[in-house]
Design a protein around this motif. Structure first.
Motif, PDB file in Angstrom:
ATOM      1  N   MET A 178       0.825  -1.206   0.000  1.00 43.86           N
ATOM      2  CA  MET A 178       0.000   0.000   0.000  1.00 43.86           C
ATOM      3  C   MET A 178       0.863   1.261   0.000  1.00 43.86           C
ATOM      4  O   MET A 178       0.574   2.225  -0.705  1.00 43.86           O
ATOM      5  CB  MET A 178      -0.928  -0.006   1.221  1.00 43.86           C
ATOM      6  N   THR A 179       1.959   1.223   0.793  1.00 38.32           N
ATOM      7  CA  THR A 179       2.862   2.378   0.831  1.00 38.32           C
ATOM      8  C   THR A 179       3.459   2.645  -0.539  1.00 38.32           C
ATOM      9  O   THR A 179       3.539   3.795  -0.993  1.00 38.32           O
ATOM     10  CB  THR A 179       3.986   2.149   1.858  1.00 38.32           C
ATOM     11  N   LEU A 180       3.870   1.557  -1.220  1.00 40.90           N
ATOM     12  CA  LEU A 180       4.453   1.724  -2.553  1.00 40.90           C
ATOM     13  C   LEU A 180       3.424   2.268  -3.540  1.00 40.90           C
ATOM     14  O   LEU A 180       3.740   3.114  -4.379  1.00 40.90           O
ATOM     15  CB  LEU A 180       5.005   0.385  -3.054  1.00 40.90           C
ATOM     16  N   LEU A 181       2.178   1.797  -3.448  1.00 41.47           N
ATOM     17  CA  LEU A 181       1.140   2.311  -4.343  1.00 41.47           C
ATOM     18  C   LEU A 181       0.922   3.800  -4.122  1.00 41.47           C
ATOM     19  O   LEU A 181       0.717   4.558  -5.077  1.00 41.47           O
ATOM     20  CB  LEU A 181      -0.163   1.544  -4.124  1.00 41.47           C
ATOM     21  N   LEU A 182       0.969   4.236  -2.868  1.00 42.87           N
ATOM     22  CA  LEU A 182       0.822   5.661  -2.569  1.00 42.87           C
ATOM     23  C   LEU A 182       1.994   6.462  -3.138  1.00 42.87           C
ATOM     24  O   LEU A 182       1.815   7.570  -3.651  1.00 42.87           O
ATOM     25  CB  LEU A 182       0.704   5.874  -1.058  1.00 42.87           C
ATOM     26  N   ILE A 183       3.208   5.897  -3.025  1.00 42.73           N
ATOM     27  CA  ILE A 183       4.387   6.574  -3.584  1.00 42.73           C
ATOM     28  C   ILE A 183       4.235   6.712  -5.095  1.00 42.73           C
ATOM     29  O   ILE A 183       4.453   7.783  -5.675  1.00 42.73           O
ATOM     30  CB  ILE A 183       5.673   5.803  -3.230  1.00 42.73           C
ATOM     31  N   TYR A 184       3.844   5.615  -5.750  1.00 42.01           N
ATOM     32  CA  TYR A 184       3.671   5.659  -7.200  1.00 42.01           C
ATOM     33  C   TYR A 184       2.557   6.616  -7.597  1.00 42.01           C
ATOM     34  O   TYR A 184       2.640   7.288  -8.628  1.00 42.01           O
ATOM     35  CB  TYR A 184       3.373   4.260  -7.744  1.00 42.01           C
ATOM     36  N   ALA A 185       1.506   6.691  -6.777  1.00 42.90           N
ATOM     37  CA  ALA A 185       0.408   7.623  -7.063  1.00 42.90           C
ATOM     38  C   ALA A 185       0.895   9.066  -6.988  1.00 42.90           C
ATOM     39  O   ALA A 185       0.527   9.902  -7.829  1.00 42.90           O
ATOM     40  CB  ALA A 185      -0.744   7.395  -6.087  1.00 42.90           C
ATOM     41  N   ALA A 186       1.720   9.378  -5.978  1.00 43.41           N
ATOM     42  CA  ALA A 186       2.265  10.733  -5.852  1.00 43.41           C
ATOM     43  C   ALA A 186       3.167  11.065  -7.034  1.00 43.41           C
ATOM     44  O   ALA A 186       3.123  12.173  -7.587  1.00 43.41           O
ATOM     45  CB  ALA A 186       3.040  10.867  -4.542  1.00 43.41           C
ATOM     46  N   VAL A 187       3.986  10.093  -7.441  1.00 37.13           N
ATOM     47  CA  VAL A 187       4.854  10.292  -8.613  1.00 37.13           C
ATOM     48  C   VAL A 187       4.004  10.521  -9.855  1.00 37.13           C
ATOM     49  O   VAL A 187       4.292  11.402 -10.679  1.00 37.13           O
ATOM     50  CB  VAL A 187       5.783   9.074  -8.806  1.00 37.13           C
ATOM     51  N   GLY A 188       2.942   9.733  -9.999  1.00 38.17           N
ATOM     52  CA  GLY A 188       2.062   9.882 -11.155  1.00 38.17           C
ATOM     53  C   GLY A 188       1.383  11.235 -11.196  1.00 38.17           C
ATOM     54  O   GLY A 188       1.226  11.832 -12.269  1.00 38.17           O
ATOM     55  N   ALA A 189       0.968  11.745 -10.028  1.00 38.61           N
ATOM     56  CA  ALA A 189       0.329  13.061  -9.974  1.00 38.61           C
ATOM     57  C   ALA A 189       1.281  14.153 -10.442  1.00 38.61           C
ATOM     58  O   ALA A 189       0.925  15.018 -11.255  1.00 38.61           O
ATOM     59  CB  ALA A 189      -0.158  13.350  -8.556  1.00 38.61           C
ATOM     60  N   LEU A 190       2.526  14.112  -9.945  1.00 34.79           N
ATOM     61  CA  LEU A 190       3.520  15.106 -10.343  1.00 34.79           C
ATOM     62  C   LEU A 190       3.868  14.969 -11.820  1.00 34.79           C
ATOM     63  O   LEU A 190       3.971  15.968 -12.548  1.00 34.79           O
ATOM     64  CB  LEU A 190       4.775  14.963  -9.478  1.00 34.79           C
ATOM     65  N   ALA A 191       4.038  13.727 -12.270  1.00 29.22           N
ATOM     66  CA  ALA A 191       4.381  13.495 -13.672  1.00 29.22           C
ATOM     67  C   ALA A 191       3.263  13.954 -14.599  1.00 29.22           C
ATOM     68  O   ALA A 191       3.513  14.547 -15.656  1.00 29.22           O
ATOM     69  CB  ALA A 191       4.673  12.015 -13.895  1.00 29.22           C
ATOM     70  N   GLY A 192       2.014  13.690 -14.219  1.00 33.19           N
ATOM     71  CA  GLY A 192       0.886  14.126 -15.040  1.00 33.19           C
ATOM     72  C   GLY A 192       0.790  15.636 -15.131  1.00 33.19           C
ATOM     73  O   GLY A 192       0.540  16.186 -16.202  1.00 33.19           O
ATOM     74  N   LEU A 193       1.006  16.311 -14.004  1.00 33.83           N
ATOM     75  CA  LEU A 193       0.981  17.775 -14.006  1.00 33.83           C
ATOM     76  C   LEU A 193       2.045  18.331 -14.947  1.00 33.83           C
ATOM     77  O   LEU A 193       1.781  19.234 -15.750  1.00 33.83           O
ATOM     78  CB  LEU A 193       1.206  18.290 -12.584  1.00 33.83           C
ATOM     79  N   ILE A 194       3.256  17.782 -14.868  1.00 32.79           N
ATOM     80  CA  ILE A 194       4.355  18.232 -15.728  1.00 32.79           C
ATOM     81  C   ILE A 194       4.058  17.909 -17.190  1.00 32.79           C
ATOM     82  O   ILE A 194       4.336  18.702 -18.094  1.00 32.79           O
ATOM     83  CB  ILE A 194       5.673  17.583 -15.274  1.00 32.79           C
ATOM     84  N   ALA A 195       3.458  16.738 -17.430  1.00 34.73           N
ATOM     85  CA  ALA A 195       3.129  16.343 -18.803  1.00 34.73           C
ATOM     86  C   ALA A 195       2.194  17.349 -19.454  1.00 34.73           C
ATOM     87  O   ALA A 195       2.409  17.776 -20.591  1.00 34.73           O
ATOM     88  CB  ALA A 195       2.498  14.958 -18.801  1.00 34.73           C
ATOM     89  N   GLY A 196       1.151  17.723 -18.745  1.00 36.21           N
ATOM     90  CA  GLY A 196       0.193  18.669 -19.313  1.00 36.21           C
ATOM     91  C   GLY A 196       0.724  20.081 -19.401  1.00 36.21           C
ATOM     92  O   GLY A 196       0.434  20.812 -20.347  1.00 36.21           O
ATOM     93  N   LEU A 197       1.549  20.485 -18.421  1.00 37.67           N
ATOM     94  CA  LEU A 197       2.041  21.860 -18.357  1.00 37.67           C
ATOM     95  C   LEU A 197       3.111  22.140 -19.396  1.00 37.67           C
ATOM     96  O   LEU A 197       3.122  23.187 -20.048  1.00 37.67           O
ATOM     97  CB  LEU A 197       2.585  22.142 -16.955  1.00 37.67           C
ATOM     98  N   PHE A 198       4.049  21.196 -19.567  1.00 39.38           N
ATOM     99  CA  PHE A 198       5.194  21.425 -20.447  1.00 39.38           C
ATOM    100  C   PHE A 198       5.207  20.532 -21.687  1.00 39.38           C
ATOM    101  O   PHE A 198       6.102  20.650 -22.521  1.00 39.38           O
ATOM    102  CB  PHE A 198       6.505  21.208 -19.684  1.00 39.38           C
ATOM    103  N   GLY A 199       4.257  19.606 -21.801  1.00 37.34           N
ATOM    104  CA  GLY A 199       4.263  18.687 -22.938  1.00 37.34           C
ATOM    105  C   GLY A 199       5.420  17.721 -22.903  1.00 37.34           C
ATOM    106  O   GLY A 199       5.857  17.227 -23.936  1.00 37.34           O
ATOM    107  N   LEU A 200       5.917  17.397 -21.694  1.00 39.36           N
ATOM    108  CA  LEU A 200       7.106  16.551 -21.572  1.00 39.36           C
ATOM    109  C   LEU A 200       6.790  15.070 -21.442  1.00 39.36           C
ATOM    110  O   LEU A 200       7.684  14.251 -21.406  1.00 39.36           O
ATOM    111  CB  LEU A 200       7.936  16.983 -20.348  1.00 39.36           C
ATOM    112  N   GLY A 201       5.529  14.704 -21.303  1.00 39.12           N
ATOM    113  CA  GLY A 201       5.198  13.295 -21.220  1.00 39.12           C
ATOM    114  C   GLY A 201       5.309  12.700 -19.832  1.00 39.12           C
ATOM    115  O   GLY A 201       4.822  11.615 -19.578  1.00 39.12           O
ATOM    116  N   GLY A 202       5.938  13.376 -18.899  1.00 39.89           N
ATOM    117  CA  GLY A 202       6.009  12.891 -17.534  1.00 39.89           C
ATOM    118  C   GLY A 202       7.135  11.922 -17.253  1.00 39.89           C
ATOM    119  O   GLY A 202       7.460  11.653 -16.093  1.00 39.89           O
TER     120      GLY A 202
END
Length: 267
Positions: free
Chosen positions: A1-25
């Motif tokens: 569960m801890t790892l899933l939460l870590i991956y979820a946080a990484v995914g949230a940051l990566a998604g934000l960057i993907a949409g903001l800069f077009g970098l794909g995350g």
């Protein structure tokens, strides 16, 4: 569960960057997974390949969300994108095969060097004298290079296509939106190639298909897709110059750490 939460946080940051800069995350997801997989004691020979392959699979989801938002605002230059896609497809396939042929530490060091390169591109001001877009053969060649590097390093392509479009005089918002559209075929072909190239690898852990590690994928895409939509909306509202410089510095530090640590382990 801890790892899933870590991956979820990484995914949230990566998604934000993907949409903001077009970098794909991928510039966030790949280093995060390298660190996490290493901490879990996964074999060095496959952990970087797993990070890249899983990143590409997650970018499939992230790109769909980001492209839909950019398209709804009429920002995607579809005729331009279609002239580049043939090169993207071929390059992405070759990039996946190139990565599979590399040792894990060599791939990690290559990603570290690439991250530093991307950071430098982000810090450089746009050239005053811009070139024009090349003809169809030149666009296919550019697409091939972008697709090859993007699949090799597990990114969505915007790290290279946004600077390319900007240099060729494409308006920044349209460059970001069109780069997001190109990220989808890169991710699909690249992820499929990593699955195929990793099929049957004895060192892979459970819950993998080739080099795609599904627990990390699921944890990240839960948050990456909705946050990609938020990032794409912010790209049309915020002057992101300061945020872009801060992210570039962070990316340079991450790239340097991956490069140096890989060199130490390889030595």
């Amino acid at each position: 569960m801890t790892l899933l939460l870590i991956y979820a946080a990484v995914g949230a940051l990566a998604g934000l960057i993907a949409g903001l800069f077009g970098l794909g995350g991928g510039v966030i997801m790949v280093p995060a997974m390298i660190y996490t997989f290493s901490a879990l004691g996964m074999p060095t020979d496959v952990l970087t390949h797993m990070a890249v392959g899983t990143s590409l699979m997650a970018i499939v989801v992230t790109s769909i969300s980001s492209v839909r938002t950019h398209h709804s605002k009429g920002a995607v230059d579809w005729p331009l994108a279609m002239t580049i896609v043939p090169g993207i497809l071929i390059g992405s396939w070759l990039g996946g095969k190139t990565a599979a042929a590399m040792a894990g530490l060599h791939l990690q060091m290559a990603f570290g060097g690439f991250a530093i390169f991307v950071a430098i591109l982000m810090l450089r001001p746009a050239p005053a004298d811009r070139a024009s877009l090349p003809g169809r053969p030149g666009r296919v060649l550019a697409g091939g290079i972008i697709g090859w590097a993007s699949a090799l390093f597990g990114i969505g392509g915007g790290s290279l296509s946004v600077p390319f479009f900007s240099f060729c005089g494409v308006v920044m918002q349209r460059a970001v939106a069109t780069s997001a559209a190109l990220g989808l075929p890169i991710a699909i072909v690249g992820a499929a190639t990593f699955m195929w190239q990793g099929w049957g690898q004895a060192a892979l852990p459970e819950w993998t298909t080739g080099y795609v590690y599904w627990p990390a994928f699921l944890g990240m895409v839960v948050c990456s897709a909705p946050m990609a939509k938020v990032g794409a909306q912010l790209a049309h509202r915020l002057p992101a110059a300061l945020l872009k410089r801060g992210f570039a510095v962070f990316l340079m530090l991450v790239g340097a750490q991956l490069l140096v640590s890989g060199m130490i382990k390889a030595g």
